[in-house]
Write a protein that holds these residues in place. Structure first.
Motif, PDB file in Angstrom:
ATOM      1  N   GLU A   1       0.848  -1.183   0.000  1.00  0.00           N
ATOM      2  CA  GLU A   1       0.000   0.000   0.000  1.00  0.00           C
ATOM      3  C   GLU A   1       0.891   1.244   0.000  1.00  0.00           C
ATOM      4  O   GLU A   1       1.739   1.405   0.887  1.00  0.00           O
ATOM      5  CB  GLU A   1      -0.888   0.009   1.256  1.00  0.00           C
ATOM      6  CG  GLU A   1      -1.746  -1.236   1.426  1.00  0.00           C
ATOM      7  CD  GLU A   1      -2.867  -1.289   0.414  1.00  0.00           C
ATOM      8  OE1 GLU A   1      -3.227  -0.231  -0.124  1.00  0.00           O
ATOM      9  OE2 GLU A   1      -3.379  -2.385   0.161  1.00  0.00           O
ATOM     10  N   VAL A   2       0.703   2.109  -0.984  1.00  0.00           N
ATOM     11  CA  VAL A   2       1.511   3.332  -1.046  1.00  0.00           C
ATOM     12  C   VAL A   2       1.345   4.156   0.224  1.00  0.00           C
ATOM     13  O   VAL A   2       2.288   4.783   0.710  1.00  0.00           O
ATOM     14  CB  VAL A   2       1.133   4.158  -2.297  1.00  0.00           C
ATOM     15  CG1 VAL A   2       1.817   5.515  -2.275  1.00  0.00           C
ATOM     16  CG2 VAL A   2       1.510   3.404  -3.568  1.00  0.00           C
ATOM     17  N   ALA A   3       0.131   4.127   0.807  1.00  0.00           N
ATOM     18  CA  ALA A   3      -0.144   4.931   1.999  1.00  0.00           C
ATOM     19  C   ALA A   3       0.724   4.532   3.190  1.00  0.00           C
ATOM     20  O   ALA A   3       0.945   5.336   4.096  1.00  0.00           O
ATOM     21  CB  ALA A   3      -1.623   4.819   2.380  1.00  0.00           C
ATOM     22  N   GLN A   4       1.226   3.289   3.205  1.00  0.00           N
ATOM     23  CA  GLN A   4       1.987   2.853   4.374  1.00  0.00           C
ATOM     24  C   GLN A   4       3.452   3.271   4.297  1.00  0.00           C
ATOM     25  O   GLN A   4       4.163   3.249   5.308  1.00  0.00           O
ATOM     26  CB  GLN A   4       1.897   1.335   4.527  1.00  0.00           C
ATOM     27  CG  GLN A   4       2.797   0.532   3.596  1.00  0.00           C
ATOM     28  CD  GLN A   4       2.618  -0.961   3.739  1.00  0.00           C
ATOM     29  OE1 GLN A   4       1.516  -1.484   3.628  1.00  0.00           O
ATOM     30  NE2 GLN A   4       3.699  -1.653   3.997  1.00  0.00           N
ATOM     31  N   VAL A   5       3.931   3.688   3.119  1.00  0.00           N
ATOM     32  CA  VAL A   5       5.341   4.015   2.956  1.00  0.00           C
ATOM     33  C   VAL A   5       5.645   5.337   3.664  1.00  0.00           C
ATOM     34  O   VAL A   5       5.115   6.388   3.306  1.00  0.00           O
ATOM     35  CB  VAL A   5       5.721   4.109   1.461  1.00  0.00           C
ATOM     36  CG1 VAL A   5       7.221   4.385   1.317  1.00  0.00           C
ATOM     37  CG2 VAL A   5       5.329   2.841   0.725  1.00  0.00           C
ATOM     38  N   GLY A   6       6.496   5.274   4.660  1.00  0.00           N
ATOM     39  CA  GLY A   6       6.869   6.476   5.399  1.00  0.00           C
ATOM     40  C   GLY A   6       5.826   6.972   6.371  1.00  0.00           C
ATOM     41  O   GLY A   6       5.978   8.047   6.951  1.00  0.00           O
ATOM     42  N   ALA A   7       4.746   6.186   6.589  1.00  0.00           N
ATOM     43  CA  ALA A   7       3.708   6.621   7.531  1.00  0.00           C
ATOM     44  C   ALA A   7       4.246   6.731   8.952  1.00  0.00           C
ATOM     45  O   ALA A   7       3.654   7.416   9.789  1.00  0.00           O
ATOM     46  CB  ALA A   7       2.515   5.658   7.485  1.00  0.00           C
ATOM     47  N   TRP A   8       5.380   6.088   9.230  1.00  0.00           N
ATOM     48  CA  TRP A   8       5.979   6.157  10.569  1.00  0.00           C
ATOM     49  C   TRP A   8       6.341   7.598  10.954  1.00  0.00           C
ATOM     50  O   TRP A   8       6.456   7.920  12.132  1.00  0.00           O
ATOM     51  CB  TRP A   8       7.226   5.266  10.652  1.00  0.00           C
ATOM     52  CG  TRP A   8       8.261   5.512   9.602  1.00  0.00           C
ATOM     53  CD1 TRP A   8       8.437   4.833   8.432  1.00  0.00           C
ATOM     54  CD2 TRP A   8       9.294   6.520   9.619  1.00  0.00           C
ATOM     55  NE1 TRP A   8       9.499   5.348   7.713  1.00  0.00           N
ATOM     56  CE2 TRP A   8      10.042   6.379   8.423  1.00  0.00           C
ATOM     57  CE3 TRP A   8       9.651   7.510  10.519  1.00  0.00           C
ATOM     58  CZ2 TRP A   8      11.126   7.195   8.114  1.00  0.00           C
ATOM     59  CZ3 TRP A   8      10.733   8.334  10.216  1.00  0.00           C
ATOM     60  CH2 TRP A   8      11.456   8.163   9.028  1.00  0.00           C
ATOM     61  N   ARG A   9       6.494   8.471   9.954  1.00  0.00           N
ATOM     62  CA  ARG A   9       6.834   9.869  10.261  1.00  0.00           C
ATOM     63  C   ARG A   9       5.719  10.555  11.042  1.00  0.00           C
ATOM     64  O   ARG A   9       5.971  11.489  11.804  1.00  0.00           O
ATOM     65  CB  ARG A   9       7.108  10.639   8.969  1.00  0.00           C
ATOM     66  CG  ARG A   9       8.371  10.198   8.242  1.00  0.00           C
ATOM     67  CD  ARG A   9       8.505  10.901   6.908  1.00  0.00           C
ATOM     68  NE  ARG A   9       7.373  10.587   6.037  1.00  0.00           N
ATOM     69  CZ  ARG A   9       7.124  11.223   4.903  1.00  0.00           C
ATOM     70  NH1 ARG A   9       7.902  12.221   4.512  1.00  0.00           N
ATOM     71  NH2 ARG A   9       6.095  10.866   4.154  1.00  0.00           N
ATOM     72  N   GLN A  10       4.469  10.118  10.825  1.00  0.00           N
ATOM     73  CA  GLN A  10       3.321  10.643  11.573  1.00  0.00           C
ATOM     74  C   GLN A  10       2.931   9.720  12.731  1.00  0.00           C
ATOM     75  O   GLN A  10       1.856   9.856  13.297  1.00  0.00           O
ATOM     76  CB  GLN A  10       2.117  10.823  10.643  1.00  0.00           C
ATOM     77  CG  GLN A  10       2.246  11.953   9.635  1.00  0.00           C
ATOM     78  CD  GLN A  10       3.105  11.574   8.449  1.00  0.00           C
ATOM     79  OE1 GLN A  10       2.994  10.473   7.915  1.00  0.00           O
ATOM     80  NE2 GLN A  10       3.964  12.477   8.015  1.00  0.00           N
ATOM     81  N   GLY A  11       3.808   8.780  13.069  1.00  0.00           N
ATOM     82  CA  GLY A  11       3.521   7.866  14.168  1.00  0.00           C
ATOM     83  C   GLY A  11       2.547   6.770  13.800  1.00  0.00           C
ATOM     84  O   GLY A  11       2.028   6.092  14.684  1.00  0.00           O
ATOM     85  N   ARG A  12       2.302   6.559  12.486  1.00  0.00           N
ATOM     86  CA  ARG A  12       1.379   5.521  12.050  1.00  0.00           C
ATOM     87  C   ARG A  12       2.146   4.332  11.489  1.00  0.00           C
ATOM     88  O   ARG A  12       3.013   4.491  10.624  1.00  0.00           O
ATOM     89  CB  ARG A  12       0.421   6.050  10.972  1.00  0.00           C
ATOM     90  CG  ARG A  12      -0.736   6.853  11.530  1.00  0.00           C
ATOM     91  CD  ARG A  12      -1.680   7.261  10.424  1.00  0.00           C
ATOM     92  NE  ARG A  12      -1.093   8.309   9.588  1.00  0.00           N
ATOM     93  CZ  ARG A  12      -1.682   8.841   8.531  1.00  0.00           C
ATOM     94  NH1 ARG A  12      -2.863   8.393   8.144  1.00  0.00           N
ATOM     95  NH2 ARG A  12      -1.107   9.795   7.844  1.00  0.00           N
TER      96      ARG A  12
END
Length: 296
Positions: free
Chosen positions: A214-225
């Protein structure tokens, strides 16, 4: 847009497309709770379907094809050391940047490229357009320049940018590159694997495995997700370690258990870990100098 509702909609899209999904009552109740829920779910479902259609072509597993013969141990070790040479730029002073566990850092380069570093990450800038990820996780948003391609080395792997945004994870037992925009070439002098937006390449023993993400999951850790679809809890524990600043591992009794959904990290430390464990459906206990995810 309500971020909490958006996160919930992403989770429902991921869950409902799983053939084993059974919580239709819960899904229906969520849809009926607000007209916004249905709108978000429909929009994200459509986007997900469009991405799946674009990536519908088969993606093979790539077997490594080494360009050197099998030789004795000492010579083989020497070859391994020079598999990805460091190309120093004239007048450029290498710079090492490290983030503490639980700390996020942003590095802005002179050419406009940006590197977001997750907690517990060590990065070396070898040149104006070259970096080496020694451990941890980093998201690279690269300004493309055909005359000077941006390269990221990690272990014996080399990633060459083709104008893109991509996430790299380097751990002792895990190495992955996930692309959210554009394209990268993995090991351009060896396997020459092209990885495009919505794809991930992972080293698994002597093979390179390319999968869809899922493109949405790439780098989502930056927002704590932290967003997952069928990820093993052993991997989730590694991600929690970087994000929370705590040494976290999954007990053998749950390490292979799959998880799909979203974890929103709120704060750091033990309380945040226990909140995440509740979402994962596991317990937490202290074991020496680390925390274990255990069966409830």
């Amino acid at each position: 847009m309500n971020r909490e509702a958006e996160d919930q909609a992403i989770a429902w899209v991921m869950l409902t497309r799983d053939p084993s999904f059974a919580d239709w009552d819960g899904f229906t109740a969520w849809l009926e709770a607000s007209p916004e829920h249905a709108r978000l779910y429909d929009a994200l479902s459509l986007a997900d379907a469009q991405i799946a259609e674009q990536l519908a072509r088969p993606i093979p597993t790539v077997r490594r094809r080494w360009r050197w013969p099998v030789v004795g141990g000492a010579v083989a070790a020497a070859l391994a050391l020079v598999a990805v040479p460091t190309v120093m730029q004239p007048g450029f002073t290498p710079q090492t940047i490290a983030s503490a566990p639980g700390q996020k850092l942003t590095v802005k380069l002179a050419d406009g490229s940006r590197i977001d570093m997750n907690g517990g990450t060590r990065l070396v800038l070898d040149g104006p357009r070259r970096a080496r990820l020694e451990q941890g996780e980093a998201l690279f948003a690269v300004v493309h320049d055909e005359a000077r391609p941006f390269e990221v080395a990690s272990g014996d792997a080399l990633i060459r940018d083709v104008g893109t945004t991509f996430n790299v994870v380097r751990e002792p037992m895990r190495f992955t590159v996930t692309v959210s925009e554009g394209e990268i070439v993995f090991n351009p002098e060896r396997e020459q694997v092209h990885v495009t937006a919505g794809q991930q390449i992972e080293e698994t023993g002597d093979q390179l495995l390319v999968t869809r993400v899922e493109v949405a999951q790439v780098g989502a850790w930056r927002q704590g997700r932290l967003i997952y679809r069928g990820a093993k809890l052993a991997r989730v524990a590694d991600d929690l370690s970087r994000g929370l600043g705590l040494p976290v591992a999954a007990d053998a009794s749950v390490s292979a258990r799959p998880f799909s959904g979203i974890i929103q990290l709120e704060g750091k430390g033990e309380d945040a870990l226990r909140s995440a464990a509740m979402i994962l459906g596991v317990g937490v206990r202290r074991s020496g100098d680390r925390w274990l995810l255990v069966a409830p």
